[in-house]
Design a protein around this motif. Structure first.
Motif, PDB file in Angstrom:
ATOM      1  N   ILE A  50     -50.722 -53.085 -35.113  1.00 19.41           N
ATOM      2  CA  ILE A  50     -49.610 -53.315 -36.028  1.00 19.41           C
ATOM      3  C   ILE A  50     -50.042 -52.811 -37.402  1.00 19.41           C
ATOM      4  O   ILE A  50     -51.075 -53.226 -37.934  1.00 19.41           O
ATOM      5  N   ASN A  99     -48.188 -52.984 -40.286  1.00 21.30           N
ATOM      6  CA  ASN A  99     -47.806 -53.942 -41.337  1.00 21.30           C
ATOM      7  C   ASN A  99     -47.917 -55.362 -40.797  1.00 21.30           C
ATOM      8  O   ASN A  99     -46.927 -56.090 -40.686  1.00 21.30           O
ATOM      9  N   ALA A 100     -49.129 -55.710 -40.446  1.00 25.20           N
ATOM     10  CA  ALA A 100     -49.358 -57.041 -39.883  1.00 25.20           C
ATOM     11  C   ALA A 100     -49.098 -58.105 -40.941  1.00 25.20           C
ATOM     12  O   ALA A 100     -49.191 -57.836 -42.150  1.00 25.20           O
ATOM     13  N   LEU A 139     -46.688 -62.426 -32.336  1.00 27.11           N
ATOM     14  CA  LEU A 139     -46.262 -62.026 -33.677  1.00 27.11           C
ATOM     15  C   LEU A 139     -45.169 -62.970 -34.174  1.00 27.11           C
ATOM     16  O   LEU A 139     -44.306 -63.381 -33.395  1.00 27.11           O
ATOM     17  N   ASP A 167     -39.955 -57.341 -38.769  1.00 27.62           N
ATOM     18  CA  ASP A 167     -39.926 -55.912 -38.423  1.00 27.62           C
ATOM     19  C   ASP A 167     -41.339 -55.355 -38.550  1.00 27.62           C
ATOM     20  O   ASP A 167     -41.995 -55.525 -39.589  1.00 27.62           O
ATOM     21  N   TYR A 168     -41.762 -54.647 -37.522  1.00 26.30           N
ATOM     22  CA  TYR A 168     -43.136 -54.169 -37.504  1.00 26.30           C
ATOM     23  C   TYR A 168     -43.188 -52.683 -37.143  1.00 26.30           C
ATOM     24  O   TYR A 168     -42.342 -52.173 -36.410  1.00 26.30           O
ATOM     25  N   GLU A 169     -44.226 -52.076 -37.676  1.00 26.28           N
ATOM     26  CA  GLU A 169     -44.542 -50.702 -37.283  1.00 26.28           C
ATOM     27  C   GLU A 169     -45.770 -50.757 -36.377  1.00 26.28           C
ATOM     28  O   GLU A 169     -46.818 -51.279 -36.782  1.00 26.28           O
ATOM     29  N   ILE A 170     -45.603 -50.246 -35.193  1.00 27.84           N
ATOM     30  CA  ILE A 170     -46.702 -50.228 -34.224  1.00 27.84           C
ATOM     31  C   ILE A 170     -47.204 -48.795 -34.090  1.00 27.84           C
ATOM     32  O   ILE A 170     -46.412 -47.872 -33.863  1.00 27.84           O
ATOM     33  N   ARG A 174     -41.105 -48.384 -34.707  1.00 29.91           N
ATOM     34  CA  ARG A 174     -40.750 -49.629 -35.385  1.00 29.91           C
ATOM     35  C   ARG A 174     -40.102 -50.556 -34.372  1.00 29.91           C
ATOM     36  O   ARG A 174     -39.352 -50.111 -33.487  1.00 29.91           O
TER      37      ARG A 174
END
Lengths: 249, 402
Positions: free
Chosen positions: A92, A94-95, A211, A215-218, A231
């Motif tokens: 991730i 933006n953890a 999580l 909203d996350y970027e993987i 995302r």
């Protein structure tokens, strides 16, 4: 002894382009993001012969040579029988900020040298987490670790079973590891500031810890293919799954 | 080194023959136990060979000549451990440090791994003893005998180095004298050198300036060029004994205070002795013969033909290391004595406390700072401040290993 690296030709491709995807694995434990890296058959295209990799010449070290019945292929892109892509760091980007302040686990990660190969070829640790580097072979290996942001080192390990423990304090992706005696032996160490990461095996599967909604970027990182990212929105009670696809060419 | 004393101090003093007696007596230490022969026998311990095979032979070769390029996975050139010119120069301690902590600890390639977690000190020493068997010519003095270089005393150990020395008087007529020294080994025991002195000296005879203030007329020029030869006569693991001679050419300008402009031959004997606890001693004794007996001494002209003189130097020092692998600091105290060999001549004595320090990681670039304090005739001889910058060029480029 050669199963991890395989011996056969590289995955047949049609148009000279490798297209690899991380495909959702479907049901998983509640609150976890799961997935597996697969080769999407319809998306893999090669022109001409597929990249079979180079033969590994182990003749300089009789011990290494005798540990393998057949000639190994040095394949920087390892794809499993089900199309999964191995040696990919999934993390991730933006953890959650609070996760970086959690203490590093005391459990040791392991980078082994077995049958003159690194096992695994990619290992990920938290910053500060101990990493055991072991030589399970009865031949000399050196472990040269060349980071950009952390202190480097080069360990001589001439004794079967010897192990050294190191840790890295600064997050860094793709630290190169190599043996200068056996040139085919390369690996990667990843150091992360949080716990939301995994490294794929031959089936391409990965599992991330639970999580919180958001909203996350993987991102998926491979030492030769580079990175791809997606995302994903995680809602309360959902288990998102996704596919990440690599292509090179 | 009597010629260097002259260039740097501008005075020539007198000495009794005691220095030579002490030096010759000290050479008896060469017969002490721990000889190179005895140590060589112990170096062939089978465990050392087995450990070398396990930890070193993959790259350095079982014969020490280095593995073939197609047997290893790096391009860095491997040293030939059978080449005595290479293998004899550094002490065991430096080899073991690199083996323990890896090449970068001394500014070498990071391809050389660290074996500290694989071998203990005794095992590393056994490996080192085995490596020492690769050089079979025992005429080469071991690197242990390469003791820290004093400011004045000639070492017994032959060297490959550049040394730039500068000195300045603390009082009296100003003098800033430089010397650029080049030393080159050849064969197992020999060294040649050439020294090029140059500098500035204040002319005290200059009349006062028109405004009544003090005049300052500085002479600039070349000093007496010196050519030297040195040969290690005897050595074991703790003692080295050498003979040398230096020839000083009359290229200087005595009127400007830069050199004596005399042709001079200076034979000498030198001894280096390792003491317990990283301490060491240098001794040097020799004489000077002027081919033309015209010289200035303390402002008084002397016109005796074939002036003979003798000198004796003694140095006591100890080396300290910062941490396990860090910088080396070598405080030394140097005693200088010289005399004319003439009736009624009195020796002159000087004390030179100094500190040598290694500047870079490889430890082949060094600095030494000291002060020469006259113990006799202090009213007419000035205290001097001295510094040298040393580059052991055989060990790498000037900018390597920092």
């Amino acid at each position: 002894m050669a199963g991890r690296w395989g011996r056969g030709p590289f995955l047949p491709c049609a148009l000279g382009v490798v297209a690899v995807g991380i495909v959702a694995a479907g049901a998983a434990e509640s609150g976890a993001v799961t997935g597996r890296i697969v080769v999407a058959e319809g998306q893999v295209r090669f022109a001409g012969e597929p990249p079979a990799g180079a033969e590994i010449d182990m003749s300089a070290d009789a011990y290494c040579r005798d540990r393998h019945d057949e000639t190994l292929m040095d394949r920087p892109v390892r794809v499993g029988a089900d199309g999964g892509l191995a040696d990919v760091l999934v993390r991730i980007v933006n953890a959650p900020a609070a996760s970086a302040s959690s203490p590093a686990p005391e459990a040791e990660a392991l980078l082994d040298q077995e049958d003159c190969l690194y096992t695994p070829r990619a290992v990920a640790v938290r910053a500060g987490q101990p990493l055991v580097i072991r030589n399970s072979d009865a031949t000399l290996h050196n472990v040269r670790v060349v980071p950009d942001s952390n202190p480097g080192f080069n360990l001589g390990q001439p004794i079967q079973g010897i192990q050294s423990t190191r840790s890295f304090e600064t997050p860094e992706i793709g630290i190169q590891v190599r043996c200068d005696i056996h040139g085919w032996m390369t690996a990667s160490i990843h150091v992360l500031e949080h716990e939301f990461f995994d490294v794929t095996g031959e089936d391409g599967a990965f599992t991330l810890p639970t999580l919180p909604p958001g909203d996350y970027e993987i991102e998926a990182w491979h030492p030769t293919l580079g990175t791809v990212s997606e995302r994903v929105s995680v809602a309360a009670g959902e288990t998102p799954s996704l596919t990440l696809e690599f292509s090179s060419g | 080194m009597i010629a260097r004393n002259d260039r740097l101090s501008g005075f020539r003093a007198r000495l009794t023959g005691a220095g030579l007696v002490v030096l010759v007596s000290a050479s008896a230490l060469l017969s002490t136990p721990g000889s190179l022969e005895g140590a060589q026998a112990a170096q062939e311990a089978p465990d050392g060979m087995a450990l070398y095979e396990a930890g070193c032979a993959s790259c350095h070769g079982s014969d020490g000549r280095g593995a073939a390029a197609d047997r290893i996975a790096f391009d860095d050139p491997l040293p030939d451990l059978t080449d005595c010119s290479f293998a004899s120069r550094e002490p065991d301690a430096d080899w073991i440090i690199v083996s323990k902590a890896g090449g970068p600890v001394r500014g070498f390639s990071d391809v050389m791994p660290a074996f500290a977690e694989a071998f203990d000190d005794d095992q590393l020493q056994a490996i080192m003893d085995h490596i020492r068997t690769f050089c079979t010519d025992r005429a080469w003095p071991r690197g242990e005998l390469n003791l820290p270089r004093p400011l004045f005393t000639e070492k017994a150990y032959p060297e490959d180095e550049w040394v730039w020395t500068a000195s300045a008087n603390a009082e009296g007529p100003g003098a800033i004298v430089n010397e650029l020294l080049y030393e080159k080994r050849f064969g197992s025991r020999n060294q040649v050198e050439i020294a090029l002195p140059f500098g500035f000296a204040e002319d005290s005879s200059t009349p006062a300036s028109s405004d009544g203030g003090p005049a300052s007329d500085w002479g600039v020029g070349l000093g007496d060029i010196e050519i030297g030869y040195k040969r290690a006569l005897l050595h074991n693991l703790r003692t080295i004994f050498s003979f040398g001679t230096e020839v000083k050419l009359p290229t200087g300008d005595s009127e400007r205070g830069i050199g004596s402009a005399e042709f001079q031959i200076e034979p000498f004997l030198a001894l280096g002795q390792i003491l317990p606890g990283d301490a060491f001693v240098h001794l040097q004794a020799g004489g000077g013969l002027l081919a033309r007996g015209h010289r200035e001494s303390h402002g008084t002209a002397e016109h005796d033909e074939d002036v003979r003189e003798a000198f004796f130097h003694a140095v006591l020092g100890r080396t300290f290391t910062s941490g396990e692998f860090g910088r080396s600091w070598s405080p030394m105290v140097e005693v200088l004595a010289s005399t004319h060999l003439a009736d009624g001549a009195q020796p002159q004595w000087d004390l030179v406390p100094q500190m040598q320090v290694t500047l870079n990681t490889r430890q082949h670039v060094m600095l030494n700072v000291g002060v020469r304090v006259p113990l006799t005739d202090a009213d007419v001889r000035s205290t001097q401040f001295l510094v040298y910058f040393l580059w052991d060029w055989f060990d790498g480029g000037l900018f390597d290993g920092w």
